[in-house]
Design a protein around this motif. Structure first.
Motif, PDB file in Angstrom:
ATOM      1  N   PHE A 167       3.438 -14.850  10.634  1.00 24.37           N
ATOM      2  CA  PHE A 167       4.171 -14.346   9.473  1.00 24.37           C
ATOM      3  C   PHE A 167       3.591 -14.847   8.150  1.00 24.37           C
ATOM      4  O   PHE A 167       3.778 -14.213   7.115  1.00 24.37           O
ATOM      5  CB  PHE A 167       5.648 -14.739   9.565  1.00 24.37           C
ATOM      6  N   ALA A 168       2.901 -15.977   8.178  1.00 22.68           N
ATOM      7  CA  ALA A 168       2.394 -16.577   6.937  1.00 22.68           C
ATOM      8  C   ALA A 168       0.916 -16.304   6.696  1.00 22.68           C
ATOM      9  O   ALA A 168       0.399 -16.612   5.613  1.00 22.68           O
ATOM     10  CB  ALA A 168       2.643 -18.086   6.954  1.00 22.68           C
ATOM     11  N   GLU A 169       0.216 -15.739   7.672  1.00 21.48           N
ATOM     12  CA  GLU A 169      -1.215 -15.481   7.514  1.00 21.48           C
ATOM     13  C   GLU A 169      -1.455 -14.305   6.576  1.00 21.48           C
ATOM     14  O   GLU A 169      -0.772 -13.281   6.659  1.00 21.48           O
ATOM     15  CB  GLU A 169      -1.850 -15.177   8.863  1.00 21.48           C
ATOM     16  N   LYS A 170      -2.442 -14.445   5.715  1.00 22.22           N
ATOM     17  CA  LYS A 170      -2.754 -13.398   4.741  1.00 22.22           C
ATOM     18  C   LYS A 170      -3.826 -12.463   5.294  1.00 22.22           C
ATOM     19  O   LYS A 170      -4.781 -12.904   5.942  1.00 22.22           O
ATOM     20  CB  LYS A 170      -3.227 -14.025   3.431  1.00 22.22           C
ATOM     21  N   ALA A 171      -3.671 -11.181   5.030  1.00 24.17           N
ATOM     22  CA  ALA A 171      -4.658 -10.201   5.474  1.00 24.17           C
ATOM     23  C   ALA A 171      -5.941 -10.377   4.666  1.00 24.17           C
ATOM     24  O   ALA A 171      -5.913 -10.303   3.435  1.00 24.17           O
ATOM     25  CB  ALA A 171      -4.116  -8.790   5.283  1.00 24.17           C
ATOM     26  N   PRO A 172      -7.076 -10.599   5.319  1.00 21.93           N
ATOM     27  CA  PRO A 172      -8.329 -10.780   4.582  1.00 21.93           C
ATOM     28  C   PRO A 172      -8.901  -9.486   4.023  1.00 21.93           C
ATOM     29  O   PRO A 172      -9.789  -9.515   3.166  1.00 21.93           O
ATOM     30  CB  PRO A 172      -9.264 -11.392   5.629  1.00 21.93           C
ATOM     31  N   VAL A 173      -8.401  -8.353   4.492  1.00 19.21           N
ATOM     32  CA  VAL A 173      -8.887  -7.056   4.033  1.00 19.21           C
ATOM     33  C   VAL A 173      -7.775  -6.037   4.233  1.00 19.21           C
ATOM     34  O   VAL A 173      -6.894  -6.232   5.080  1.00 19.21           O
ATOM     35  CB  VAL A 173     -10.161  -6.645   4.822  1.00 19.21           C
ATOM     36  N   ALA A 174      -7.795  -4.968   3.445  1.00 16.87           N
ATOM     37  CA  ALA A 174      -6.833  -3.872   3.612  1.00 16.87           C
ATOM     38  C   ALA A 174      -7.626  -2.597   3.844  1.00 16.87           C
ATOM     39  O   ALA A 174      -8.135  -1.971   2.905  1.00 16.87           O
ATOM     40  CB  ALA A 174      -5.940  -3.741   2.385  1.00 16.87           C
ATOM     41  N   ALA A 175      -7.758  -2.207   5.107  1.00 15.15           N
ATOM     42  CA  ALA A 175      -8.629  -1.086   5.469  1.00 15.15           C
ATOM     43  C   ALA A 175      -8.154   0.239   4.901  1.00 15.15           C
ATOM     44  O   ALA A 175      -8.957   1.167   4.737  1.00 15.15           O
ATOM     45  CB  ALA A 175      -8.751  -0.999   6.996  1.00 15.15           C
ATOM     46  N   TRP A 176      -6.853   0.355   4.577  1.00 17.83           N
ATOM     47  CA  TRP A 176      -6.363   1.623   4.022  1.00 17.83           C
ATOM     48  C   TRP A 176      -6.982   1.943   2.660  1.00 17.83           C
ATOM     49  O   TRP A 176      -6.890   3.091   2.189  1.00 17.83           O
ATOM     50  CB  TRP A 176      -4.841   1.629   3.930  1.00 17.83           C
ATOM     51  N   LYS A 177      -7.617   0.973   2.053  1.00 15.37           N
ATOM     52  CA  LYS A 177      -8.270   1.242   0.772  1.00 15.37           C
ATOM     53  C   LYS A 177      -9.512   2.113   0.931  1.00 15.37           C
ATOM     54  O   LYS A 177      -9.950   2.760  -0.032  1.00 15.37           O
ATOM     55  CB  LYS A 177      -8.643  -0.076   0.089  1.00 15.37           C
ATOM     56  N   THR A 178     -10.075   2.124   2.132  1.00 12.65           N
ATOM     57  CA  THR A 178     -11.311   2.871   2.365  1.00 12.65           C
ATOM     58  C   THR A 178     -11.197   3.852   3.524  1.00 12.65           C
ATOM     59  O   THR A 178     -12.208   4.444   3.916  1.00 12.65           O
ATOM     60  CB  THR A 178     -12.474   1.900   2.645  1.00 12.65           C
ATOM     61  N   ARG A 179     -10.000   4.026   4.086  1.00  6.00           N
ATOM     62  CA  ARG A 179      -9.790   4.940   5.206  1.00  6.00           C
ATOM     63  C   ARG A 179      -8.585   5.834   4.908  1.00  6.00           C
ATOM     64  O   ARG A 179      -7.609   5.372   4.309  1.00  6.00           O
ATOM     65  CB  ARG A 179      -9.501   4.190   6.522  1.00  6.00           C
ATOM     66  N   PRO A 180      -8.605   7.089   5.325  1.00  3.41           N
ATOM     67  CA  PRO A 180      -7.386   7.898   5.206  1.00  3.41           C
ATOM     68  C   PRO A 180      -6.291   7.308   6.090  1.00  3.41           C
ATOM     69  O   PRO A 180      -6.573   6.758   7.163  1.00  3.41           O
ATOM     70  CB  PRO A 180      -7.824   9.282   5.690  1.00  3.41           C
ATOM     71  N   ALA A 181      -5.052   7.400   5.623  1.00  2.00           N
ATOM     72  CA  ALA A 181      -3.951   6.760   6.363  1.00  2.00           C
ATOM     73  C   ALA A 181      -2.703   7.633   6.322  1.00  2.00           C
ATOM     74  O   ALA A 181      -2.443   8.345   5.337  1.00  2.00           O
ATOM     75  CB  ALA A 181      -3.657   5.382   5.790  1.00  2.00           C
ATOM     76  N   TRP A 182      -1.946   7.542   7.397  1.00  2.00           N
ATOM     77  CA  TRP A 182      -0.690   8.253   7.552  1.00  2.00           C
ATOM     78  C   TRP A 182       0.390   7.236   7.898  1.00  2.00           C
ATOM     79  O   TRP A 182       0.147   6.301   8.668  1.00  2.00           O
ATOM     80  CB  TRP A 182      -0.791   9.280   8.677  1.00  2.00           C
ATOM     81  N   GLY A 183       1.585   7.417   7.367  1.00  2.00           N
ATOM     82  CA  GLY A 183       2.659   6.475   7.642  1.00  2.00           C
ATOM     83  C   GLY A 183       3.931   7.173   8.080  1.00  2.00           C
ATOM     84  O   GLY A 183       4.333   8.171   7.474  1.00  2.00           O
ATOM     85  N   LEU A 184       4.554   6.658   9.133  1.00  2.00           N
ATOM     86  CA  LEU A 184       5.846   7.161   9.591  1.00  2.00           C
ATOM     87  C   LEU A 184       6.912   6.131   9.282  1.00  2.00           C
ATOM     88  O   LEU A 184       6.820   4.974   9.722  1.00  2.00           O
ATOM     89  CB  LEU A 184       5.807   7.468  11.089  1.00  2.00           C
ATOM     90  N   VAL A 185       7.915   6.530   8.525  1.00  2.00           N
ATOM     91  CA  VAL A 185       9.062   5.674   8.227  1.00  2.00           C
ATOM     92  C   VAL A 185      10.154   5.940   9.256  1.00  2.00           C
ATOM     93  O   VAL A 185      10.557   7.091   9.455  1.00  2.00           O
ATOM     94  CB  VAL A 185       9.622   5.950   6.816  1.00  2.00           C
TER      95      VAL A 185
END
Length: 238
Positions: A167-185
């Protein structure tokens, strides 16, 4: 035309690969290649490295699908060169340098917070770690509403915990910045506040779908999940 991607389904906390059991037959029936790895659920960086190693061993393009905590995992593992898209199912879309705790901390707690159970587990050469579970009695209503009650009862006693340190680890990269992404709420989610999902997806500029579902949307509404994955497959194959 670009070949159809292999669909890699990444489960989250308190679940395992079987959580995709209602989705996999439909994807296989479409003629798609599907891989559903068992995520260790020990640390965000370690779990992402494991999934990335699976991705690297796949020939051709990969579509990563992450449920819940699995969304955080694909946010990092999705930086692999052959990943062509990301699909988030009631998931965490972390920003680079952000942790699960930081993203959740900006919103009111869900019902899950009061139903968590903490248990120690041994760590070689160090102090005990902490595993996080959902209370077995609370699990069906909070995590698996809309799922067959007999199946929900099995899932409750066979859940795969998440190490608290994740829960406390930080993401070293955010791949959605360079890849198309879809999200389901999952609009009726009592495990993750749906506003956490909406915020992360909106920030990432995703194509967003909402389903009136509990957290385990793949089992409660598999057809809607398959439809979204099919849309992502079509988009990434041109």
């Amino acid at each position: 035309m670009t070949p159809s991607p292999t669909v890699v389904l990444v489960h989250g906390a308190f679940a395992d690969a079987s959580s995709f059991s209602a989705v996999v037959p439909q994807l296989l029936g479409d003629g798609l290649r599907v891989v559903v790895p068992a995520v260790p659920n020990r640390s965000l960086v370690g779990d992402s490295a494991y999934v990335a190693s699976v991705v690297r061993q796949i020939d051709g393009p990969v579509l990563l699908v992450g449920h819940s905590y699995g969304g955080a995992v694909i946010t990092v593992a999705g930086a692999e060169p052959n990943v062509v898209g990301l699909v988030y199912l009631a998931g965490y879309a972390l920003e680079e340098g952000e942790s699960l705790g930081e993203l959740q901390g900006g919103f009111p707690d869900s019902d899950l917070a009061a139903a968590l159970v903490y248990r120690p587990y041994p760590v070689d050469g160090g102090t005990d770690g902490t595993d996080v579970y959902v209370d077995v009695d609370a699990f069906p209503a909070i995590f698996a509403a809309g799922v067959d009650p007999d199946l929900a009862a099995v899932l409750a006693v066979s859940q795969r915990p998440l190490a608290g340190a994740a829960f406390a680890e930080k993401a070293p990269v955010a791949a959605w910045k360079t890849r198309p992404a879809w999200g389901l709420v999952a609009a009726a989610d009592r495990t993750i506040n749906p506003e956490v999902e909406r915020f992360g997806y909106r920030r990432a500029g995703m194509t967003v779908t909402e389903v009136d579902s509990s957290h385990l949307v793949m089992l409660a509404h598999p057809d809607e999940v398959v439809r979204l994955i099919r849309d992502a497959v079509r988009s990434t194959t041109g």
